[in-house]
Design an enzyme around this catalytic site. Structure first.
Site, PDB file in Angstrom:
ATOM      1  CG  ASP A   1      -1.966  -1.016   1.258  1.00 24.06           C
ATOM      2  OD1 ASP A   1      -1.937  -1.909   0.394  1.00 24.06           O
ATOM      3  OD2 ASP A   1      -2.847  -0.939   2.134  1.00 24.06           O
TER       4      ASP A   1
ATOM      5  CG  HIS B   1       2.678  -8.740  -0.069  1.00 33.55           C
ATOM      6  ND1 HIS B   1       2.119  -9.867   0.470  1.00 33.55           N
ATOM      7  CD2 HIS B   1       2.283  -7.704   0.732  1.00 33.55           C
ATOM      8  CE1 HIS B   1       1.410  -9.542   1.544  1.00 33.55           C
ATOM      9  NE2 HIS B   1       1.494  -8.231   1.722  1.00 33.55           N
TER      10      HIS B   1
ATOM     11  CB  SER C   1       9.753   3.782   5.539  1.00 37.26           C
ATOM     12  OG  SER C   1      10.874   4.522   5.130  1.00 37.26           O
TER      13      SER C   1
END
Length: 293
Positions: free
Chosen positions: A103, A159, A260
């Site tokens: 995300d 991922h 981050s």
């Protein structure tokens, strides 16, 4: 008349003042000491303290735990690194699609030209410096880069963007500058100064790609499952970690312990997926890049 001499509207002055305050509060502070302190605090095992901290956190960020696999946490770290319910993130299965690993809000994008990329307008940095002295970056000349910024309220796990094999990780210890847009416009070569890992991967299509997770203030720990190691600012110097870790698209690779940035590098032969542009918010699994036929 010089444009700089023209009177500025009130909203412009207020914006500059807010940016100055933001920069001072998040950068002109003992960054590494605060980051270590936050690391210790986030590991305190206390459900009551955790609930109070999350309630305070929600006053400042749009924290949404509705997709979380569990909503009761024993520590703040458990909340930061939360898993999602099965099916909450679906990865685009098309073989020519390079999915977003996390995300994020899309930051700078562009083409690697003469070994340089941009963290913000007018602020270039060298891929060689970002990757460290041991890495060959020639594969990415003429290719694309995409900067993905994770805010503190977002899902913090990342991922595999496509099927492939992770072959090498370089970990470089560094500073913990904030990586928000205000800091990116003021600190030259910021990503090259901060703690980071360079994850080199060869896709099943044969393309060499790189994911560069960059840590920031309050977050200086990166977990990589396939190495079973927690990378943190105590590991000085360039740490070389060769490996051979097969991944399928969507497989969890690791997490940040707050929020981050991940910088994605691909070689020539890729284009941005439809709708991807600076400022757009995306989810893990959404098409980020497409391999040209």
């Amino acid at each position: 008349m010089n444009d700089n001499a023209l009177p500025r509207p009130g909203w412009f002055k207020r914006l500059v003042a807010q940016e100055d305050l933001n920069f001072l509060l998040t950068n002109r502070v003992p960054r590494i000491a605060l980051t270590k302190l936050m690391g210790r605090f986030s590991r305190i095992d206390s459900p009551v303290l955790t609930r109070l901290t999350i309630a305070a956190w929600r006053l400042f960020t749009p924290l949404d735990l509705s997709e979380a696999k569990h909503t009761r946490f024993r520590s703040l770290k458990d909340c930061f690194t939360r898993e999602l319910k099965p099916g909450a993130r679906v990865f685009d299965a098309r073989p020519d699609v390079f999915a977003s690993p996390s995300d994020a809000i899309v930051g700078a994008t562009g083409v690697v030209e003469r070994g340089q990329v941009y963290q913000a307008k007018g602020f270039p940095y060298a891929t060689e410096e970002l990757f460290g002295p041991t890495q060959d970056v020639s594969a990415f000349e003429g290719g694309r880069f995409v900067t993905l910024r994770l805010t503190s309220a977002m899902y913090h796990r990342f991922h595999a963007p496509a099927d492939g094999v992770v072959e090498h990780v370089t970990y470089l210890s560094g500073d913990t500058w904030n990586v928000n847009p205000v800091a990116l416009k003021r600190v030259e070569r910021l990503f090259c100064l901060n703690e980071r890992a360079v994850v080199r991967m060869t896709l099943s299509s044969g393309h060499a790609i790189a994911l560069v997770p960059v840590a920031a203030i309050l977050v200086a720990s990166i977990r990589l499952h396939f190495l079973d190691v927690l990378l943190h600012i105590g590991r000085k110097g360039a740490n070389e970690m060769p490996c051979k870790a097969p991944h399928v698209k969507g497989q969890e690779m690791g997490w940040f312990e707050h929020g981050s940035t991940i910088i994605v590098f691909v070689p020539p032969g890729f284009e941005l997926a439809e709708g991807i542009a600076t400022g757009v918010q995306i989810r893990a699994g959404q098409a980020l890049l497409r391999r040209l036929p």
